[in-house]
Motif scaffolding. Structure first.
Motif, PDB file in Angstrom:
ATOM      1  N   LYS A  52     -41.644 -23.250  60.071  1.00 54.22           N
ATOM      2  CA  LYS A  52     -42.578 -24.265  60.559  1.00 54.22           C
ATOM      3  C   LYS A  52     -43.977 -23.684  60.757  1.00 54.22           C
ATOM      4  N   GLU A  59     -50.925 -25.786  55.518  1.00 55.39           N
ATOM      5  CA  GLU A  59     -51.335 -27.189  55.409  1.00 55.39           C
ATOM      6  C   GLU A  59     -52.771 -27.335  54.931  1.00 55.39           C
ATOM      7  N   SER A 209     -47.118 -34.938  52.356  1.00 58.76           N
ATOM      8  CA  SER A 209     -47.287 -35.478  53.718  1.00 58.76           C
ATOM      9  C   SER A 209     -46.027 -36.117  54.278  1.00 58.76           C
ATOM     10  N   MET A 210     -44.863 -35.565  53.957  1.00 58.06           N
ATOM     11  CA  MET A 210     -43.621 -36.055  54.544  1.00 58.06           C
ATOM     12  C   MET A 210     -43.447 -35.495  55.947  1.00 58.06           C
ATOM     13  N   ASP A 211     -42.579 -36.130  56.713  1.00 56.17           N
ATOM     14  CA  ASP A 211     -42.301 -35.714  58.072  1.00 56.17           C
ATOM     15  C   ASP A 211     -41.229 -34.621  58.042  1.00 56.17           C
ATOM     16  N   ASP A 213     -40.555 -32.294  60.257  1.00 52.99           N
ATOM     17  CA  ASP A 213     -39.805 -32.164  61.513  1.00 52.99           C
ATOM     18  C   ASP A 213     -38.628 -33.126  61.548  1.00 52.99           C
ATOM     19  N   ALA A 214     -38.841 -34.343  61.045  1.00 50.63           N
ATOM     20  CA  ALA A 214     -37.764 -35.331  61.043  1.00 50.63           C
ATOM     21  C   ALA A 214     -36.654 -34.933  60.077  1.00 50.63           C
ATOM     22  N   PRO A 379     -36.978 -40.131  56.783  1.00 46.41           N
ATOM     23  CA  PRO A 379     -36.707 -38.708  56.573  1.00 46.41           C
ATOM     24  C   PRO A 379     -35.641 -38.134  57.501  1.00 46.41           C
ATOM     25  N   ARG A 380     -35.521 -38.638  58.730  1.00 48.77           N
ATOM     26  CA  ARG A 380     -34.460 -38.124  59.600  1.00 48.77           C
ATOM     27  C   ARG A 380     -33.093 -38.425  58.990  1.00 48.77           C
TER      28      ARG A 380
END
Length: 446
Positions: A52, A59, A209-211, A213-214, A379-380
């Motif tokens: 992360k 980024e 630009s996907m999530d 973290d999810a 995405p989660r």
């Protein structure tokens, strides 16, 4: 809405699930041993915090580019493509103006030439993914794209290159060290088909630009219980990953030699290709396994579904749905009478009806089926699906008595290809190649 596995039509009463359920304690002990020794990073994700931070540092760098050209094959590309299709579908639609991900995952001179003819190198970042750094299909493309970048960008060529490879060794790690190319590691013991939630798949996800973290959080919902150092057999037996594994192994015992992955979430169709590699490369060993068959609803209702319904009774099915897909526009009210049944109804209701009809028809045709019903298509949930299927595959392999983490048969073809290109050594492979090429051939013009 919750994420559910519906076992109603899994034909559990005809399968010897109890024999596998009785092995839950043994499997739990093996999971404790393997995760404790660091051999299952797919489940433990020990790299997550560092990754992360690395992605956060990347980024701003990635924001400079409009295009990403990903050089990779198999597990180095399939997960990234599934995520792109699911969460960046605008690239495939008219009028796209945003960032674009291009995946060079084959030895395709037409495509590679098109990328070099059409992509603006100053606005393109090239990501080369190979854990070993020796995958010739990928590294071969790297050699050519490297020269293209040098010709177009001069001494700045390395600024537009990014490598994902072993942390310490291999050809690509040497390139990173020699030219100062940015590089992120593939964690030890993380095979390509299990690597989508590492830098392998998450660099393209970040670019689009996907999530992230999810995605990781969803996978952890499945993986954390399996990686618990105190995991008991009782707890393992209650997980859906273990139940899927027992079902998969019991099906093979009964002669079900094909596993359909029928995706009724259109944007998630490419997860079928990702699953096909995962299941086939993990379980197809020692004369065992079942052939994965990706299928897309509703498209394949009009093609291969005839075989599913009325062919050899050797097929089971994982059936992926999401009831909360968007409705879309309504059908007009002034339709001809023969289409009166859809007047005024939302277009999205049609795929729900088609999915239900196909699911029922498969079950009535004797196809054991488990519905994977996602509460949403975010995405989660995608991370959760990746975690579920990966864990279930590993456990299925163990229940079968094979190693789900290697791919020995694949290596033979690679060695023979290298022999054909006259790589050093490989005397035995070169002898086999010569015998094959010099054999009398039965060739007929058509």
């Amino acid at each position: 809405m919750s994420d559910i596995l519906d076992w109603t039509n899994a034909d559990l009463d005809t399968l010897d699930m109890a024999a596998y359920a009785a092995r839950a304690e043994t499997m739990a002990a093996r999971l404790r041993e393997e995760t404790g020794a660091g051999r299952l990073p797919f489940l433990t994700m020990p790299y997550e915090a560092a990754l992360k931070k690395q992605l956060a540092d990347l980024e701003g760098y990635l924001d400079r580019f409009e295009h990403m050209l990903l050089l990779g094959i198999g597990g180095s590309a399939l997960g990234a493509r599934a995520l792109q299709k699911a969460f960046h579908p605008s690239q495939d639609r008219p009028g796209h103006r945003g960032k674009s991900l291009w995946i060079a995952d084959n030895v395709d001179a037409y495509a590679l030439t098109a990328y070099m003819d059409s992509l603006p190198p100053e606005k393109t970042v090239v990501v080369t993914v190979s854990k070993s750094g020796g995958t010739i299909e990928t590294v071969g493309q790297y050699f050519i794209i490297k020269e293209w970048m040098k010709e177009r960008l001069g001494d700045a060529w390395a600024d537009n290159m990014l490598l994902v490879t072993d942390a310490e060794k291999g050809f690509l790690r040497g390139e990173a060290d020699a030219y100062g190319i940015k590089a992120l590691p593939v964690p030890d013991n993380l095979g390509g088909r299990y690597s989508v939630l590492s830098a392998v798949g998450l660099i393209p996800a970040l670019f689009l630009s996907m999530d992230i973290d999810a995605l990781l959080a969803g996978a952890r919902e499945v993986a954390d219980v399996l990686a618990d150092p105190a995991l008991s057999g009782e707890t393992l037996a209650g997980t859906q990953a273990f139940r899927l594994a027992a079902w998969g192994a019991a099906l093979m015992d009964k002669g079900f030699t094909e596993m359909i992955f029928f995706a009724y979430i259109p944007l998630w169709a490419s997860f079928g290709d990702w699953f096909a590699q995962l299941w086939a490369e993990s379980l197809g060993k020692e004369g065992k396994g079942s052939q994965p068959v990706p299928a897309v609803g509703v498209t394949d209702q009009h093609s291969v579904n005839q075989m599913f319904m009325d062919g050899v009774r050797n097929k089971a099915c994982l059936f992926l749905t999401c009831p909360s897909l968007p409705d879309g526009p309504d059908f007009p009210e002034d339709l001809p009478d023969q289409f009166a049944y859809v007047r005024g109804k939302p277009f999205g209701e049609l795929i729900r009806a088609e999915g239900l009809g196909t699911r029922m028809a498969l079950s009535r045709s004797g196809v054991p089926l488990v519905e994977i019903r996602m509460g949403a298509d975010g995405p989660r949930q995608a991370g959760k699906l990746i975690g579920l299927l990966g864990a279930a595959t590993i456990l299925t392999g163990w229940l079968m008595g094979i190693n789900p983490l290697d791919q020995p048969a694949v290596e033979l073809g690679k060695r023979l290809a290298k022999a054909r290109m006259d790589a050093d050594g490989l005397a035995e492979e070169k002898a086999h190649l010569a015998a094959f090429l010099n054999a009398n051939r039965d060739e007929r013009e058509f």
